[in-house]
Design a protein around this motif. Sequence first.
Motif, PDB file in Angstrom:
ATOM      1  N   UNK A  31       0.840  -1.201   0.000  1.00  0.00           N
ATOM      2  CA  UNK A  31       0.000   0.000   0.000  1.00  0.00           C
ATOM      3  C   UNK A  31       0.871   1.246   0.000  1.00  0.00           C
ATOM      4  N   UNK A  32       0.517   2.181  -0.880  1.00  0.00           N
ATOM      5  CA  UNK A  32       1.169   3.489  -0.917  1.00  0.00           C
ATOM      6  C   UNK A  32       0.087   4.552  -0.807  1.00  0.00           C
ATOM      7  N   UNK A  33      -0.047   5.100   0.397  1.00  0.00           N
ATOM      8  CA  UNK A  33      -0.990   6.198   0.609  1.00  0.00           C
ATOM      9  C   UNK A  33      -0.399   7.470   0.002  1.00  0.00           C
ATOM     10  N   UNK A  34      -1.220   8.476  -0.293  1.00  0.00           N
ATOM     11  CA  UNK A  34      -0.738   9.698  -0.951  1.00  0.00           C
ATOM     12  C   UNK A  34       0.404  10.410  -0.227  1.00  0.00           C
ATOM     13  N   UNK A  35       0.482  10.286   1.087  1.00  0.00           N
ATOM     14  CA  UNK A  35       1.532  10.979   1.839  1.00  0.00           C
ATOM     15  C   UNK A  35       2.863  10.232   1.838  1.00  0.00           C
ATOM     16  N   UNK A  36       2.919   9.062   1.201  1.00  0.00           N
ATOM     17  CA  UNK A  36       4.120   8.222   1.220  1.00  0.00           C
ATOM     18  C   UNK A  36       4.911   8.358  -0.075  1.00  0.00           C
ATOM     19  N   UNK A  37       6.241   8.244   0.043  1.00  0.00           N
ATOM     20  CA  UNK A  37       7.104   8.290  -1.140  1.00  0.00           C
ATOM     21  C   UNK A  37       7.097   6.976  -1.904  1.00  0.00           C
ATOM     22  N   UNK A  38       6.952   5.857  -1.188  1.00  0.00           N
ATOM     23  CA  UNK A  38       6.940   4.539  -1.826  1.00  0.00           C
ATOM     24  C   UNK A  38       6.028   3.606  -1.029  1.00  0.00           C
ATOM     25  N   UNK A  39       5.621   2.487  -1.630  1.00  0.00           N
ATOM     26  CA  UNK A  39       4.765   1.550  -0.906  1.00  0.00           C
ATOM     27  C   UNK A  39       5.468   0.993   0.333  1.00  0.00           C
ATOM     28  N   UNK A  61       1.237  -4.840   8.297  1.00  0.00           N
ATOM     29  CA  UNK A  61       2.025  -4.136   7.282  1.00  0.00           C
ATOM     30  C   UNK A  61       1.143  -3.591   6.165  1.00  0.00           C
ATOM     31  N   UNK A  62       0.054  -4.275   5.871  1.00  0.00           N
ATOM     32  CA  UNK A  62      -0.862  -3.821   4.827  1.00  0.00           C
ATOM     33  C   UNK A  62      -1.728  -2.671   5.319  1.00  0.00           C
ATOM     34  N   UNK A  63      -2.213  -2.784   6.542  1.00  0.00           N
ATOM     35  CA  UNK A  63      -3.136  -1.777   7.068  1.00  0.00           C
ATOM     36  C   UNK A  63      -2.435  -0.517   7.583  1.00  0.00           C
ATOM     37  N   UNK A  64      -1.160  -0.598   7.893  1.00  0.00           N
ATOM     38  CA  UNK A  64      -0.437   0.549   8.460  1.00  0.00           C
ATOM     39  C   UNK A  64      -0.570   1.818   7.605  1.00  0.00           C
ATOM     40  N   UNK A  65      -0.250   1.771   6.302  1.00  0.00           N
ATOM     41  CA  UNK A  65      -0.378   2.999   5.499  1.00  0.00           C
ATOM     42  C   UNK A  65      -1.824   3.496   5.395  1.00  0.00           C
ATOM     43  N   UNK A  66      -2.763   2.576   5.400  1.00  0.00           N
ATOM     44  CA  UNK A  66      -4.180   2.958   5.324  1.00  0.00           C
ATOM     45  C   UNK A  66      -4.582   3.697   6.590  1.00  0.00           C
ATOM     46  N   UNK A  71      -9.483   5.783   2.163  1.00  0.00           N
ATOM     47  CA  UNK A  71      -8.802   4.785   1.341  1.00  0.00           C
ATOM     48  C   UNK A  71      -9.373   4.784  -0.058  1.00  0.00           C
ATOM     49  N   UNK A  72      -8.479   4.648  -1.012  1.00  0.00           N
ATOM     50  CA  UNK A  72      -8.853   4.521  -2.414  1.00  0.00           C
ATOM     51  C   UNK A  72      -8.107   3.316  -2.978  1.00  0.00           C
ATOM     52  N   UNK A  73      -8.754   2.564  -3.830  1.00  0.00           N
ATOM     53  CA  UNK A  73      -8.166   1.341  -4.404  1.00  0.00           C
ATOM     54  C   UNK A  73      -6.854   1.632  -5.134  1.00  0.00           C
ATOM     55  N   UNK A  74      -6.662   2.864  -5.589  1.00  0.00           N
ATOM     56  CA  UNK A  74      -5.428   3.225  -6.288  1.00  0.00           C
ATOM     57  C   UNK A  74      -4.216   3.222  -5.358  1.00  0.00           C
ATOM     58  N   UNK A  75      -4.434   3.127  -4.057  1.00  0.00           N
ATOM     59  CA  UNK A  75      -3.330   3.038  -3.101  1.00  0.00           C
ATOM     60  C   UNK A  75      -2.650   1.678  -3.165  1.00  0.00           C
ATOM     61  N   UNK A  76      -3.347   0.676  -3.706  1.00  0.00           N
ATOM     62  CA  UNK A  76      -2.796  -0.684  -3.764  1.00  0.00           C
ATOM     63  C   UNK A  76      -1.829  -0.813  -4.926  1.00  0.00           C
ATOM     64  N   UNK A  77      -0.666  -1.373  -4.626  1.00  0.00           N
ATOM     65  CA  UNK A  77       0.355  -1.627  -5.650  1.00  0.00           C
ATOM     66  C   UNK A  77       0.606  -3.130  -5.693  1.00  0.00           C
ATOM     67  N   UNK A  78       0.421  -3.764  -6.848  1.00  0.00           N
ATOM     68  CA  UNK A  78       0.668  -5.207  -6.931  1.00  0.00           C
ATOM     69  C   UNK A  78       2.118  -5.538  -6.593  1.00  0.00           C
ATOM     70  N   UNK A  79       2.305  -6.599  -5.853  1.00  0.00           N
ATOM     71  CA  UNK A  79       3.649  -7.113  -5.567  1.00  0.00           C
ATOM     72  C   UNK A  79       3.980  -8.081  -6.693  1.00  0.00           C
ATOM     73  N   UNK A  80       4.790  -7.656  -7.638  1.00  0.00           N
ATOM     74  CA  UNK A  80       5.081  -8.473  -8.820  1.00  0.00           C
ATOM     75  C   UNK A  80       5.892  -9.722  -8.474  1.00  0.00           C
ATOM     76  N   UNK A  81       6.554  -9.751  -7.331  1.00  0.00           N
ATOM     77  CA  UNK A  81       7.306 -10.935  -6.909  1.00  0.00           C
ATOM     78  C   UNK A  81       6.418 -11.998  -6.282  1.00  0.00           C
TER      79      UNK A  81
END
Length: 143
Positions: free
Chosen positions: A81-89, A109-114, A124-134
């Motif tokens: 999760x990358x909330x708007x106030x964060x530089x990276x997920x 770890x998932x809920x912390x940024x939310x 919360x907006x669904x656009x905050x979610x970033x797929x973990x490609x690994x």
Amino acid sequence: MSGQFFNLQGQIVTAEEALRAAASFIGTDLKTRGDVLDGRVAWEYVLRMDTGNGRQFDLRVKIWRSDIAASPYQFARSVHVKAPHMLSPYVGNGLGDTVVEALLTAIRDTMYPIEEGRKQGLQFDITWLRPNHDYATTPGYKD
């Protein structure tokens, strides 16, 4: 009793011990197959997360035994999760001493940024979610 596991001597064992035994039996059985050199077991949990105000998303968490990690279990999350106030997920450390601890850490770890975003008055907006490609390739043999 529902939800309890017993060993061959009739003693109650924890879910952790039952999972470990199942992994051992499966691993031994796989090695008897002709083309399989070795096998690893990972448990995958699918969780429906509630972010408030009727917003939800699915989180997948894989947990597996690790022989090289500082903790006996490693985990991977399907999204970060990358909330708007964060530089990276927010990635977290991916370790736990038990299967349950690894799962709870993955949830935290998932809920912390939310939760941090909510403290700043954001919804919360669904656009905050970033797929973990690994995620698709975990665990690997070097994990």
